[in-house]
Write an enzyme that holds these catalytic residues in place. Structure first.
Site, PDB file in Angstrom:
ATOM      1  CB  CYS A 133      36.266  82.892  17.932  1.00 24.90           C
ATOM      2  SG  CYS A 133      36.248  81.633  19.217  1.00 24.90           S
TER       3      CYS A 133
ATOM      4  CB  CYS B 160      33.709  82.962  20.897  1.00 26.05           C
ATOM      5  SG  CYS B 160      35.433  82.653  21.274  1.00 26.05           S
TER       6      CYS B 160
HETATM    7  C1  LIG Z   1      30.111  86.837  22.283  1.00 23.82           C
HETATM    8  C2  LIG Z   1      31.562  86.590  22.653  1.00 23.82           C
HETATM    9  C3  LIG Z   1      31.903  85.353  23.201  1.00 23.82           C
HETATM   10  C4  LIG Z   1      33.233  85.108  23.540  1.00 23.82           C
HETATM   11  N1  LIG Z   1      33.556  83.879  24.047  1.00 23.82           N
HETATM   12  C5  LIG Z   1      34.850  83.614  24.334  1.00 23.82           C
HETATM   13  C6  LIG Z   1      35.237  82.318  24.801  1.00 23.82           C
HETATM   14  O1  LIG Z   1      34.412  81.405  24.950  1.00 23.82           O
HETATM   15  N2  LIG Z   1      36.562  82.101  25.055  1.00 23.82           N
HETATM   16  C7  LIG Z   1      37.517  83.101  24.869  1.00 23.82           C
HETATM   17  O2  LIG Z   1      38.691  82.852  25.121  1.00 23.82           O
HETATM   18  N3  LIG Z   1      37.154  84.333  24.435  1.00 23.82           N
HETATM   19  C8  LIG Z   1      35.874  84.608  24.170  1.00 23.82           C
HETATM   20  N4  LIG Z   1      35.530  85.856  23.728  1.00 23.82           N
HETATM   21  C9  LIG Z   1      36.539  86.934  23.755  1.00 23.82           C
HETATM   22  C10 LIG Z   1      36.582  87.563  25.159  1.00 23.82           C
HETATM   23  O3  LIG Z   1      35.285  87.897  25.627  1.00 23.82           O
HETATM   24  C11 LIG Z   1      37.407  88.854  25.197  1.00 23.82           C
HETATM   25  O4  LIG Z   1      36.905  89.747  24.236  1.00 23.82           O
HETATM   26  C12 LIG Z   1      38.880  88.621  24.939  1.00 23.82           C
HETATM   27  O5  LIG Z   1      39.379  87.663  25.828  1.00 23.82           O
HETATM   28  C13 LIG Z   1      39.693  89.935  25.095  1.00 23.82           C
HETATM   29  O6  LIG Z   1      39.498  90.441  26.413  1.00 23.82           O
HETATM   30  P1  LIG Z   1      39.840  91.921  26.853  1.00 23.82           P
HETATM   31  O7  LIG Z   1      40.611  91.866  28.112  1.00 23.82           O
HETATM   32  O8  LIG Z   1      40.424  92.678  25.716  1.00 23.82           O
HETATM   33  O9  LIG Z   1      38.440  92.601  27.264  1.00 23.82           O
HETATM   34  P2  LIG Z   1      37.004  92.235  26.756  1.00 23.82           P
HETATM   35  O10 LIG Z   1      36.432  91.146  27.591  1.00 23.82           O
HETATM   36  O11 LIG Z   1      37.032  92.057  25.276  1.00 23.82           O
HETATM   37  O12 LIG Z   1      36.195  93.590  27.091  1.00 23.82           O
HETATM   38  C14 LIG Z   1      36.201  94.734  26.229  1.00 23.82           C
HETATM   39  C15 LIG Z   1      35.867  95.950  27.075  1.00 23.82           C
HETATM   40  O13 LIG Z   1      34.541  95.808  27.604  1.00 23.82           O
HETATM   41  C16 LIG Z   1      34.499  96.304  28.942  1.00 23.82           C
HETATM   42  N5  LIG Z   1      34.066  95.199  29.823  1.00 23.82           N
HETATM   43  C17 LIG Z   1      34.704  94.040  30.115  1.00 23.82           C
HETATM   44  N6  LIG Z   1      33.972  93.250  30.897  1.00 23.82           N
HETATM   45  C18 LIG Z   1      32.821  93.933  31.129  1.00 23.82           C
HETATM   46  C19 LIG Z   1      31.648  93.629  31.883  1.00 23.82           C
HETATM   47  N7  LIG Z   1      31.488  92.474  32.527  1.00 23.82           N
HETATM   48  N8  LIG Z   1      30.673  94.570  31.908  1.00 23.82           N
HETATM   49  C20 LIG Z   1      30.792  95.742  31.244  1.00 23.82           C
HETATM   50  N9  LIG Z   1      31.873  96.071  30.509  1.00 23.82           N
HETATM   51  C21 LIG Z   1      32.878  95.170  30.450  1.00 23.82           C
HETATM   52  C22 LIG Z   1      35.863  96.817  29.277  1.00 23.82           C
HETATM   53  O14 LIG Z   1      35.870  98.202  29.028  1.00 23.82           O
HETATM   54  C23 LIG Z   1      36.754  96.104  28.307  1.00 23.82           C
HETATM   55  O15 LIG Z   1      37.897  96.827  28.008  1.00 23.82           O
HETATM   56  C24 LIG Z   1      34.219  86.111  23.359  1.00 23.82           C
HETATM   57  C25 LIG Z   1      33.858  87.342  22.805  1.00 23.82           C
HETATM   58  C26 LIG Z   1      32.556  87.594  22.446  1.00 23.82           C
HETATM   59  C27 LIG Z   1      32.193  88.922  21.837  1.00 23.82           C
END
Ligand SMILES: Cc1cc2nc3c(=O)[nH]c(=O)nc-3n(C[C@H](O)[C@H](O)[C@H](O)COP(=O)(O)OP(=O)(O)OC[C@H]3O[C@@H](n4cnc5c(N)ncnc54)[C@H](O)[C@@H]3O)c2cc1C
Length: 360
Positions: free
Chosen positions: A259, A262
């Site tokens: 993305c 991101c």
């Molecule tokens: C580099 C990067 C930048 C991004 N920037 C954006 C953005 O600007 N806007 C946007 O809408 N989305 C962004 N995303 C996507 C977003 O971060 C999430 O991946 C997405 O919203 C799905 O969230 P999720 O609830 O599946 O968990 P995710 O946030 O994807 O987390 C995946 C797993 O990691 C673990 N986890 C979660 N938080 C933490 C933590 N703080 N410490 C340790 N472990 C943790 C948990 O086990 C979780 O199930 C970005 C992703 C990446 C990789």
């Protein structure tokens, strides 16, 4: 993958470049690239004028994978037009990136055998992850049909507040970066903040000084992070090289984020972390400890933007932390029952935003 047009980055057209960055007679036709955010069409000249970098010493950062000296690989983006917020990037693609970062680089966390330095690396990444989640919650697309944006407190709770460790890691990363900025105060004060707009330049210099020599901040938080405690063991230099390699790997993974917006913020903030690591732990793995600090222009930009992102996250968490549970309780009582107890949350947000949080 991303669901929204909003994930794309609106690159600046030639006439938006600050004057000193412009290359005479260059520039693409205005319709060569459609800005996908509904903002004016934008064409990007990916060459930055090398004159601008004349007074910025070209120096590589051993903590990051990008070649910071390769100006041809750079493009100019106005970050204010591309705010870090919800983009719709979810699902397997996003999850795979986070999995790769955690599993390949911090596989044993939170094992007790893990040395302090590896715990620091994990906490920095987790803190950055928390901050990204906080910004998604802060600026969320509440209703796609009416394009209405606002705060999503359930998301804030579910992804960050419910896990006290994630909040602690956010504070940890903030303090770590704050320490790097204050440690590099002399350098950052002298750095050239040249945008071609004298008014903006003076304002920037003044704001930088206000931040660097803020007496309240200095007295509340004289030593946000004590870097002298790291790499003290017998195998300190080897460990530093190993962790440097892991961080470079994380930096390279950022190129795989599917993305655009991101990826922009991911790369920028990881570069900011790499810059903080470079400031705190010298320029190279072992042999150049006393070499004077030299930063690239982009490293300075990344460092300040990262500090801004983290401090905004800490502020939002601090403001909403103790009240969010009640709000969510009213909206959907069942979500909250599964999470941390009220006492836990209240205790957690009792921290001053400048409190030292240990890294053990
Ligand atoms: C580099 C990067 C930048 C991004 N920037 C954006 C953005 O600007 N806007 C946007 O809408 N989305 C962004 N995303 C996507 C977003 O971060 C999430 O991946 C997405 O919203 C799905 O969230 P999720 O609830 O599946 O968990 P995710 O946030 O994807 O987390 C995946 C797993 O990691 C673990 N986890 C979660 N938080 C933490 C933590 N703080 N410490 C340790 N472990 C943790 C948990 O086990 C979780 O199930 C970005 C992703 C990446 C990789």
């Amino acid at each position: 993958m991303c669901k929204l047009r909003d994930c794309s980055v609106c690159e600046c057209s030639e006439n938006e470049f600050p004057e000193p960055f412009r290359k005479p007679y260059s520039g693409l036709s205005p319709d060569s690239m459609m800005c996908q955010e509904g903002k004016p069409q934008a064409a990007v000249d990916k060459t930055l004028d090398s004159k601008v970098f004349k007074r910025w010493v070209e120096t590589d950062n051993p903590w990051t994978s990008d070649d910071e000296t390769d100006n041809n690989e750079m493009t100019y983006v106005n970050l204010q037009l591309n705010p870090e917020r919800y983009t719709g990037y979810t699902g397997d693609s996003a999850r795979r990136i986070w999995d790769a970062i955690y599993k390949e680089n911090c596989p044993k966390y939170p094992s007790e055998e893990l040395c302090h330095e590896k715990k620091v690396l994990y906490k920095l990444i987790s803190g950055l992850h928390s901050s990204i989640s906080v910004h998604i919650a802060y600026d969320y697309l509440l209703d796609e049909s009416t394009n209405s944006w606002g705060q999503n407190l359930s998301l804030l709770y579910d992804r960050v507040l419910k896990y006290p460790e994630r909040v602690q890691n956010l504070y940890f990363t903030y303090l770590f970066v704050l320490r790097a900025v204050t440690k590099a105060a002399d350098y950052l004060e002298q750095a050239e903040y040249n945008t071609g707009n004298p008014e903006d330049d003076l304002k920037t210099e003044s704001l930088v000084k206000q931040l660097l020599y803020n007496s309240q901040l200095r007295s509340a938080c004289p030593l946000p992070f004590d870097e002298a405690k790291l790499w003290q063991g017998e195998n300190g230099p080897e460990l530093k090289q190993e962790i440097q390699k892991q961080f470079r790997n994380i930096s390279a993974i950022m190129d795989c984020v599917g993305c655009e917006k991101c990826r922009l913020w991911g790369k920028l903030q990881v570069l900011g972390l790499g810059t903080a690591l470079k400031i705190l732990f010298s320029v190279d793995g072992d042999s150049h400890l006393n070499q004077p600090l030299q930063l690239q222009r982009n490293e300075v930009i990344a460092l300040f933007n990262l500090l801004n992102r983290l401090s905004e996250s800490v502020k939002f968490v601090h403001e909403k932390g103790s009240s969010v549970e009640e709000v969510i309780n009213e909206q959907s009582p069942s979500t909250v029952q599964k999470g941390a107890s009220k006492t836990n949350l209240k205790g957690l947000f009792g921290y001053s935003q400048y409190t030292w949080i240990g890294w053990d």
